[in-house]
Design a protein around this motif. Structure first.
Motif, PDB file in Angstrom:
ATOM      1  N   ILE A 138     -16.919 -31.859 -46.761  1.00 40.44           N
ATOM      2  CA  ILE A 138     -16.510 -32.936 -45.844  1.00 40.44           C
ATOM      3  C   ILE A 138     -15.298 -32.492 -45.023  1.00 40.44           C
ATOM      4  N   ALA A 139     -14.394 -31.748 -45.664  1.00 35.81           N
ATOM      5  CA  ALA A 139     -13.228 -31.245 -44.921  1.00 35.81           C
ATOM      6  C   ALA A 139     -13.672 -30.299 -43.803  1.00 35.81           C
ATOM      7  N   LEU A 140     -14.688 -29.455 -44.066  1.00 36.10           N
ATOM      8  CA  LEU A 140     -15.160 -28.538 -43.030  1.00 36.10           C
ATOM      9  C   LEU A 140     -15.887 -29.296 -41.915  1.00 36.10           C
ATOM     10  N   MET A 141     -16.627 -30.333 -42.291  1.00 32.89           N
ATOM     11  CA  MET A 141     -17.262 -31.161 -41.252  1.00 32.89           C
ATOM     12  C   MET A 141     -16.198 -31.765 -40.346  1.00 32.89           C
ATOM     13  N   ARG A 142     -15.139 -32.245 -40.951  1.00 33.27           N
ATOM     14  CA  ARG A 142     -14.070 -32.870 -40.157  1.00 33.27           C
ATOM     15  C   ARG A 142     -13.373 -31.826 -39.283  1.00 33.27           C
ATOM     16  N   LEU A 143     -13.222 -30.619 -39.809  1.00 29.16           N
ATOM     17  CA  LEU A 143     -12.622 -29.544 -39.014  1.00 29.16           C
ATOM     18  C   LEU A 143     -13.488 -29.252 -37.780  1.00 29.16           C
ATOM     19  N   LEU A 144     -14.802 -29.220 -37.980  1.00 32.45           N
ATOM     20  CA  LEU A 144     -15.701 -28.964 -36.849  1.00 32.45           C
ATOM     21  C   LEU A 144     -15.615 -30.089 -35.828  1.00 32.45           C
ATOM     22  N   LYS A 145     -15.653 -31.303 -36.335  1.00 30.97           N
ATOM     23  CA  LYS A 145     -15.561 -32.463 -35.441  1.00 30.97           C
ATOM     24  C   LYS A 145     -14.258 -32.405 -34.641  1.00 30.97           C
TER      25      LYS A 145
ATOM     26  N   GLN B 166     -24.147 -44.874 -39.350  1.00 34.00           N
ATOM     27  CA  GLN B 166     -22.898 -45.560 -39.704  1.00 34.00           C
ATOM     28  C   GLN B 166     -22.971 -46.119 -41.114  1.00 34.00           C
ATOM     29  N   SER B 167     -24.190 -46.540 -41.503  1.00 35.46           N
ATOM     30  CA  SER B 167     -24.299 -47.295 -42.761  1.00 35.46           C
ATOM     31  C   SER B 167     -24.072 -46.426 -43.994  1.00 35.46           C
ATOM     32  N   LYS B 168     -24.252 -45.106 -43.867  1.00 39.31           N
ATOM     33  CA  LYS B 168     -24.128 -44.262 -45.051  1.00 39.31           C
ATOM     34  C   LYS B 168     -22.858 -43.407 -45.064  1.00 39.31           C
ATOM     35  N   VAL B 169     -21.997 -43.600 -44.075  1.00 36.92           N
ATOM     36  CA  VAL B 169     -20.787 -42.779 -43.993  1.00 36.92           C
ATOM     37  C   VAL B 169     -19.976 -42.835 -45.287  1.00 36.92           C
ATOM     38  N   ALA B 170     -19.875 -44.036 -45.827  1.00 37.11           N
ATOM     39  CA  ALA B 170     -19.042 -44.216 -47.026  1.00 37.11           C
ATOM     40  C   ALA B 170     -19.666 -43.583 -48.267  1.00 37.11           C
ATOM     41  N   HIS B 171     -20.939 -43.193 -48.173  1.00 36.54           N
ATOM     42  CA  HIS B 171     -21.638 -42.666 -49.345  1.00 36.54           C
ATOM     43  C   HIS B 171     -21.837 -41.159 -49.306  1.00 36.54           C
ATOM     44  N   LEU B 172     -21.320 -40.543 -48.262  1.00 35.82           N
ATOM     45  CA  LEU B 172     -21.509 -39.103 -48.069  1.00 35.82           C
ATOM     46  C   LEU B 172     -21.046 -38.307 -49.292  1.00 35.82           C
ATOM     47  N   HIS B 173     -19.989 -38.779 -49.922  1.00 34.34           N
ATOM     48  CA  HIS B 173     -19.401 -38.043 -51.052  1.00 34.34           C
ATOM     49  C   HIS B 173     -20.343 -37.929 -52.250  1.00 34.34           C
ATOM     50  N   TYR B 174     -21.398 -38.749 -52.283  1.00 37.52           N
ATOM     51  CA  TYR B 174     -22.355 -38.612 -53.389  1.00 37.52           C
ATOM     52  C   TYR B 174     -23.138 -37.298 -53.260  1.00 37.52           C
ATOM     53  N   SER B 175     -23.251 -36.795 -52.032  1.00 36.49           N
ATOM     54  CA  SER B 175     -24.056 -35.589 -51.823  1.00 36.49           C
ATOM     55  C   SER B 175     -23.264 -34.392 -51.320  1.00 36.49           C
ATOM     56  N   ARG B 176     -22.037 -34.599 -50.889  1.00 40.82           N
ATOM     57  CA  ARG B 176     -21.280 -33.485 -50.328  1.00 40.82           C
ATOM     58  C   ARG B 176     -19.910 -33.406 -50.991  1.00 40.82           C
TER      59      ARG B 176
ATOM     60  N   TYR C 127     -27.370 -44.260 -55.614  1.00 38.41           N
ATOM     61  CA  TYR C 127     -26.846 -42.944 -55.232  1.00 38.41           C
ATOM     62  C   TYR C 127     -26.215 -42.127 -56.367  1.00 38.41           C
ATOM     63  N   PRO C 128     -25.411 -42.739 -57.239  1.00 38.08           N
ATOM     64  CA  PRO C 128     -24.728 -41.903 -58.241  1.00 38.08           C
ATOM     65  C   PRO C 128     -25.660 -41.004 -59.079  1.00 38.08           C
ATOM     66  N   PRO C 129     -26.860 -41.493 -59.486  1.00 40.23           N
ATOM     67  CA  PRO C 129     -27.703 -40.584 -60.277  1.00 40.23           C
ATOM     68  C   PRO C 129     -28.155 -39.344 -59.496  1.00 40.23           C
ATOM     69  N   LEU C 130     -28.018 -39.382 -58.168  1.00 36.25           N
ATOM     70  CA  LEU C 130     -28.433 -38.221 -57.354  1.00 36.25           C
ATOM     71  C   LEU C 130     -27.436 -37.069 -57.481  1.00 36.25           C
ATOM     72  N   THR C 131     -26.167 -37.417 -57.694  1.00 38.50           N
ATOM     73  CA  THR C 131     -25.117 -36.391 -57.671  1.00 38.50           C
ATOM     74  C   THR C 131     -25.351 -35.284 -58.703  1.00 38.50           C
ATOM     75  N   PRO C 132     -25.551 -35.638 -60.003  1.00 38.26           N
ATOM     76  CA  PRO C 132     -25.792 -34.549 -60.976  1.00 38.26           C
ATOM     77  C   PRO C 132     -27.084 -33.787 -60.707  1.00 38.26           C
ATOM     78  N   LEU C 133     -28.033 -34.413 -60.022  1.00 34.59           N
ATOM     79  CA  LEU C 133     -29.309 -33.750 -59.728  1.00 34.59           C
ATOM     80  C   LEU C 133     -29.217 -32.897 -58.469  1.00 34.59           C
ATOM     81  N   GLY C 134     -28.078 -32.929 -57.783  1.00 37.45           N
ATOM     82  CA  GLY C 134     -27.945 -32.211 -56.526  1.00 37.45           C
ATOM     83  C   GLY C 134     -28.791 -32.834 -55.425  1.00 37.45           C
ATOM     84  N   GLY C 135     -29.128 -34.087 -55.578  1.00 41.18           N
ATOM     85  CA  GLY C 135     -29.974 -34.757 -54.587  1.00 41.18           C
ATOM     86  C   GLY C 135     -29.205 -35.158 -53.341  1.00 41.18           C
TER      87      GLY C 135
END
Lengths: 462, 462
Positions: free
Chosen positions: B434-441, B419-429, B401-409
């Motif tokens: 994430i704060a706005l997603m939580r506000l919506l939720k 559930q399995s990727k929740v902890a990795h969301l920050h690599y792409s967002r 995942y980390p190499p995706l971040t600079p590529l905007g992937g």
């Protein structure tokens, strides 16, 4: 609250970027309304996302209402004297075009026509186009989810936007400049802002999809004897031009007569319907041959009684010009303009109903109709021979909108709600939907400073 | 809180619609995991929107977590023992097909394949299709914004949905069953729920767009000597098949070798890339001739070194079968499956990077790649020769995942976060996203009862 004035932004922007109320009043509210002065507390012209953020942050702290000025083509977002206006006119760059990936990163103030012009030599095109391209901005298009003449092939503006940068009410910058067609990493937040008319955030930059510039285009104008023939021709075109039908614009006789008046008419104005058909493709000879066969079949089936096929770019422009004279009506002050959508199968009955109603209430009223009917979208124009009071508009709405409700139709197809249609939203949306819209507005803009009174009424957001 | 059990719903549903924990455990968590028992408090099988509403209303009052079971094809939405599961399996009707307007009103539990089968004799098609069509439901597709093999032509599921009916966390029914392509009457609320994986509301019904069933389809499998040739072939196809290119599926050699093992190989497994190209059109003779010319040009330019064109439906099926063997990998427990997207121009470098990293960390690991590259989407599969502990998966993520971040992937292109990727969301967002997603939720589901822990982490929503 006292709110903010021009001098309150002097530390954030250079002097030329700040116009006070008097200076702002030198401008008109829209290009189409040259006589109507812009009335705002001040007009700010930021040149970066950071400046937009700083302005909003300050307005949020002061509870100062803000309005956003894009290309002002729609005529919907008229501002008020107590509002601070933000214009995106200096944020108009095309920052990057990626030909290989077919994406462009553009600033909100970029003019639609500029983007089209920059793309053409690269063999690329943008999926949104319409008559107001010379003043409409990409940011305005996105904020209103603009439609136009190519929705049939490419969808509304929403479907062109891959990534979006937005400044939220409190100045938070939400930079979601995604460039991929596919991205399900969490909620697709950009969808919230597209079509929200600046009430949930201010669009500053966007990544949009590009399409290959068509190598060949074929355009015809056909005259048709009835609405059944119009829908038969549409089905025929959809069947035979899958993925290449880019235009199917229907002019009712009254519209066509008005548009060709004082001009050379490509076809005599004798039939009840005129349809502009256009296809786009990659193989000039093959496409032309196919187009001629399919148009010939339309004549043989007697769906069309007359047709003219453009055989040069000049002829193509001349046919489109007839259709684009719609702008002359829409920007004329004496026409009442309605932008509705409903299932094509219900259009004929709907129009008969309102025609009868109009005739019984105002026998002298003039009704003119034009439609992107494949998109379910009708533009209905009404004019009265004499000057009518404002309440007439409300009476007209009360005549045109209620029949849409049982049909599941919309009172705002591609021109949005703005201020003038806020009171009519309930004709197309349920109380639960309106409650959820208000919940979103309250969550994202708790002080109600962003374009207040647009889309939703200004009654307290609690 | 004590929460709710099977007996707490006895007054809302008939007995056969309620399965207690023991009865629910007779089922597996997903068709692809037959040995793994479903563990929930109870499994409810409502047959109407009203019943879904009543269930949610009661769960909301009790603060009872709810999980929604669709077709369970993705394997993402595994439930927990303290959750009440709602299955849409009895809400599986196609309520209405409007051939003229090309729309269908379907219930959430309708199986994708059933819709395709019902549409075919009407000359219509649905824009979403993929290998899991036999168990995937429309509601699940919408909740996850499914992709599949036709995204290139028609877009993701999001672009197929015109209207949506959703039950909110508190039981409110939001019925926005719009049928038009254009509707800008207020916020486009359905966009909130599409792709939100059931965390903001439960989809009960939808109006989807239909497309004409292609009259002609042309399919070829090509062998290519390098990735530059793959992108050249893609550009060639996009240029020459505008609006008719419906498939461009790229198999890296390792994938192809695995897929043809123990089967008849349509082309010898000697080249680094295999591409399945498909076009859809309306004119069999003309389309075939054009397809052959364009494929011939690809060979002449030496983008492809070998090609086989399907000349019957059986041959076409055989070519697609190779590509669809991806499901055999994806449902096998020993493969780690990744679903990423990034700009096609960055793919080659990205894969080289992770290949080197993998080789240096786990020299025995097997890497297999398959991609919808025109959509920017790669499926990356990793297998270890021996059984590895759970932490290996986390280590793999930390490598991929980390190499995706600079590529905007994106770390979730078409399979969502689950559930399995929740902890990795920050690599792409970003944190702001994430704060706005939580506000919506928080705004839509303040008690966090809907699919808690999916998409966003379960830490308190304040």
């Amino acid at each position: 609250m006292n709110g903010l004035y021009a001098e309150d932004f002097a530390d954030l922007l250079e002097p030329s970027a700040i116009l006070n109320a008097e200076q702002a009043a030198q401008r008109s509210v829209a290009p189409s309304r040259p006589g109507q002065a812009l009335q705002v507390r001040c007009l700010l012209r930021p040149n970066s996302t950071e400046q937009v953020s700083a302005i909003l942050n300050r307005c949020h702290a002061a509870g100062q209402p803000v309005t956003v000025l894009g290309g002002l083509g729609g005529g919907g977002g008229f501002s008020h004297a107590h509002e601070v206006a933000i214009s995106t006119e200096r944020m108009n760059a095309i920052e990057h075009i990626d030909s290989r990936a077919s994406t462009a990163l553009v600033q909100a103030g970029c003019v639609l026509q500029t983007l089209h012009e920059q793309l053409q030599p690269l063999g690329l095109s943008y999926g949104v186009d319409y008559g107001g391209r010379g003043s409409a901005t990409l940011g305005g298009n996105i904020a209103t989810n603009a439609g136009g003449s190519q929705v049939l092939r490419y969808g509304m503006t929403r479907e062109q936007v891959l990534g979006l940068e937005v400044v939220l009410a409190d100045g938070t910058v939400l930079s979601s400049l995604n460039r991929m067609l596919k991205n399900n990493a969490g909620y697709d937040l950009k969808q919230l802002f597209i079509g929200s008319e600046g009430t949930l955030g201010i669009v500053t930059r966007a990544v949009v999809r590009l399409r290959p510039l068509p190598v060949s285009q074929n355009t015809a104008l056909l005259a048709l004897p009835g609405f059944d023939q119009v829908t038969a021709l549409l089905a025929h075109c959809q069947r035979n031009f899958p993925g290449s039908l880019t235009g199917f614009e229907v002019m009712w006789k009254g519209f066509y007569c008005g548009a060709v008046q004082n001009h050379v008419a490509p076809l005599p104005a004798e039939q009840p319907f005129y349809v502009l058909v256009e296809t786009s493709g990659a193989d000039p000879l093959r496409d032309r041959e196919h187009f001629e066969i399919i148009m010939q079949q339309a004549l043989e089936h007697e769906w069309a009684v007359d047709a003219v096929l453009a055989s040069s770019q000049a002829q193509r422009n001349a046919l489109w010009e007839v259709r684009e004279r719609v702008m002359w009506i829409m920007s004329a002050p004496d026409w009442h303009v309605f932008d509705i959508s409903l299932a094509p199968s219900a259009m004929s009955d709907y129009l008969r109903t309102i025609e009868q109603e109009l005739a019984s209430h105002w026998p002298n009223a003039e009704l003119v109709v034009f439609g992107h009917i494949a998109d379910g979208n009708l533009h209905v124009f009404v004019r009265f021979p004499e000057k009518m009071p404002q309440q007439t508009y409300e009476q007209l709405c009360a005549l045109l909108y209620p029949p849409l409700t049982p049909l599941g139709g919309s009172m705002a197809a591609e021109h949005g709600v703005g201020q003038s249609k806020v009171a009519h939203l309930h004709y197309s949306r349920t109380p639960e939907e309106i409650a959820l819209m208000r919940l979103l507005k309250r969550s994202l803009d708790p002080l109600n400073i962003l374009n207040p009174g647009r889309v939703l009424s200004t009654r307290p957001l609690t």
